[in-house]
Scaffold this motif. Structure first.
Motif, short mmCIF file in Angstrom:
data_model
loop_
_atom_site.label_atom_id
_atom_site.label_comp_id
_atom_site.label_asym_id
_atom_site.label_seq_id
_atom_site.Cartn_x
_atom_site.Cartn_y
_atom_site.Cartn_z
N ALA A 68 7.80 8.05 -2.92
CA ALA A 68 9.24 7.82 -3.08
C ALA A 68 9.85 9.01 -3.81
O ALA A 68 9.15 9.96 -4.20
N GLY A 69 11.16 9.00 -3.99
CA GLY A 69 11.83 10.10 -4.66
C GLY A 69 11.29 10.35 -6.05
O GLY A 69 11.09 9.42 -6.83
N ALA A 70 11.01 11.61 -6.36
CA ALA A 70 10.50 12.08 -7.66
C ALA A 70 9.04 11.69 -7.92
O ALA A 70 8.51 11.99 -8.99
N GLU A 71 8.37 11.03 -6.98
CA GLU A 71 6.95 10.72 -7.16
C GLU A 71 6.10 11.92 -6.75
O GLU A 71 6.49 12.74 -5.92
N SER A 72 4.91 12.00 -7.35
CA SER A 72 4.02 13.14 -7.11
C SER A 72 2.61 12.66 -6.83
O SER A 72 2.19 11.58 -7.26
N VAL A 73 1.87 13.48 -6.10
CA VAL A 73 0.44 13.30 -5.94
C VAL A 73 -0.23 14.58 -6.40
O VAL A 73 0.27 15.69 -6.16
N TYR A 74 -1.35 14.44 -7.11
CA TYR A 74 -2.08 15.57 -7.67
C TYR A 74 -3.39 15.72 -6.91
O TYR A 74 -4.08 14.72 -6.65
N ALA A 75 -3.76 16.96 -6.56
CA ALA A 75 -4.94 17.13 -5.71
C ALA A 75 -5.63 18.45 -5.98
O ALA A 75 -5.04 19.39 -6.52
N TYR A 126 -1.32 17.99 5.68
CA TYR A 126 0.05 18.01 6.19
C TYR A 126 0.95 17.31 5.18
O TYR A 126 0.47 16.56 4.31
N MET A 127 2.24 17.58 5.26
CA MET A 127 3.20 16.91 4.37
C MET A 127 4.59 17.01 4.98
O MET A 127 4.87 17.89 5.80
N SER A 128 5.46 16.10 4.57
CA SER A 128 6.83 16.10 5.08
C SER A 128 7.62 17.23 4.42
O SER A 128 7.24 17.77 3.38
N GLU A 129 8.75 17.57 5.03
CA GLU A 129 9.51 18.74 4.60
C GLU A 129 10.16 18.56 3.23
O GLU A 129 10.56 19.55 2.61
N GLU A 180 14.73 10.13 0.04
CA GLU A 180 14.06 9.48 1.17
C GLU A 180 12.55 9.58 1.03
O GLU A 180 12.03 10.50 0.38
N LEU A 181 11.83 8.64 1.64
CA LEU A 181 10.38 8.61 1.53
C LEU A 181 9.76 9.87 2.14
O LEU A 181 10.23 10.40 3.15
N GLY A 182 8.71 10.34 1.50
CA GLY A 182 7.95 11.46 2.02
C GLY A 182 6.48 11.10 2.08
O GLY A 182 6.07 10.02 1.66
N PHE A 183 5.68 12.01 2.59
CA PHE A 183 4.25 11.73 2.70
C PHE A 183 3.45 13.02 2.57
O PHE A 183 3.95 14.12 2.86
N PRO A 210 0.82 -1.22 0.00
CA PRO A 210 0.00 0.00 0.00
C PRO A 210 0.85 1.27 0.00
O PRO A 210 1.88 1.34 0.66
N LYS A 211 0.37 2.25 -0.75
CA LYS A 211 1.02 3.55 -0.79
C LYS A 211 0.19 4.60 -0.06
O LYS A 211 0.59 5.77 0.00
N TYR A 212 -0.96 4.22 0.45
CA TYR A 212 -1.81 5.21 1.11
C TYR A 212 -2.56 4.57 2.26
O TYR A 212 -2.66 3.34 2.38
N ASN A 213 -3.09 5.42 3.14
CA ASN A 213 -3.91 4.97 4.25
C ASN A 213 -5.04 5.97 4.45
O ASN A 213 -4.80 7.18 4.44
N VAL A 214 -6.27 5.47 4.60
CA VAL A 214 -7.43 6.32 4.84
C VAL A 214 -7.80 6.22 6.31
O VAL A 214 -8.00 5.13 6.84
N THR A 215 -7.89 7.39 6.98
CA THR A 215 -8.12 7.45 8.42
C THR A 215 -9.40 8.20 8.72
O THR A 215 -9.71 9.21 8.07
N GLY A 216 -10.15 7.72 9.73
CA GLY A 216 -11.34 8.42 10.19
C GLY A 216 -12.62 7.79 9.68
O GLY A 216 -12.63 7.05 8.70
#
Length: 249
Positions: free
Chosen positions: A44-51, A58-61, A93-96, A27-33
């Motif tokens: 992962a490095g150079a990966e993107s999410v579109y929204a 929130y997101m990592s630095e 390094e992994l980000g979120f 899994p690359k994602y988790n749904v909470t709530g």
């Protein structure tokens, strides 16, 4: 509360399922709530999410945010913002990234590459929230005036095509059913959310004149003909907004 086994058998016989997130093996994602949900996507490095704009929680630095404004006319016609936020991991390094809908709703991941969708999903305008992987957001027009006005999805719908994973958002309880070849299911027009492009959408009258006038279901019901995935909601965003709006004094 004890589980009523007979009741479960009745529900199982309908072929419908309450939507639950089925995570892939990696899994690359988790749904909470339970509601007003949050989806956290790992990049992962150079990966993107579109929204959609305004959905980032929130997101990592090591995530860099940019904006794309391609296809503004089509996006605006289908109920979306003119621009799309692009959040890319700029380091190895992994980000979120944590995303949440712009209104109180549930997050609905759909794998476009699944056998039940086959790379193309049609959904009600404004349902799209985000995606990662290959996905093109298109405008799906319905030029049949009867279906467009009375089918519950309008003249302009969203077409999502590709092999990535999209995140829809909607209020209410989300139900899904995979139709077999030629199988039909009748749905209230207000409950329509999304369906595989291979599924055919038709209309049928809600009953006789008395039923159409006094039955509370309107004049038409939507009919889906398989094969493919159909998703419905017990309360669409417009119904929810009307239900919680303060009464005029």
């Amino acid at each position: 509360m004890e589980v009523n086994e007979q009741g479960l058998l009745v529900f199982k016989s309908t072929g419908w399922q309450k939507f639950e997130v089925l995570y892939p093996d990696e899994p690359k994602y988790n749904v909470t709530g339970a509601d007003s949900q949050v989806v956290t996507v790992q990049l992962a490095g150079a990966e993107s999410v579109y929204a959609e704009p305004g959905t980032m929680m929130y997101m990592s630095e090591n995530i860099a945010s940019n904006t794309e404004c391609g296809g503004c006319f089509q996006r605006c016609c289908s109920g979306e913002s003119c621009c799309t936020m692009v959040m890319e991991n700029t380091q190895e390094e992994l980000g979120f990234v944590g995303l949440t809908p712009n209104f109180p709703s549930k997050v609905i991941p759909v794998d476009l590459s699944s056998d039940n969708v086959k790379g193309s999903l049609v959904c009600k305008a404004g349902s799209y929230m985000a995606h990662y992987g290959e996905c093109e957001i298109e405008t799906d027009f319905d030029f049949n005036p009867c279906k467009a006005c009375c089918g519950g999805a309008g003249f302009v719908r969203q077409g999502l095509k590709g092999t990535g994973t999209v995140f829809l958002n909607s209020t209410g309880t989300i139900m899904q059913k995979v139709l077999a070849e030629g199988e039909k299911i009748v749905v209230d027009t207000n409950c329509v959310l999304a369906w595989a492009e291979e599924v055919e959408m038709e209309l049928q009258s809600a009953g006789g004149c008395c039923a159409m006038a006094l039955g509370g279901e309107g004049v038409f019901n939507t009919v889906f003909v398989g094969p493919g995935l159909v998703m419905v909601t017990s309360m669409n965003p417009h119904q929810y907004q009307v239900a919680v709006a303060p009464e005029p004094k």
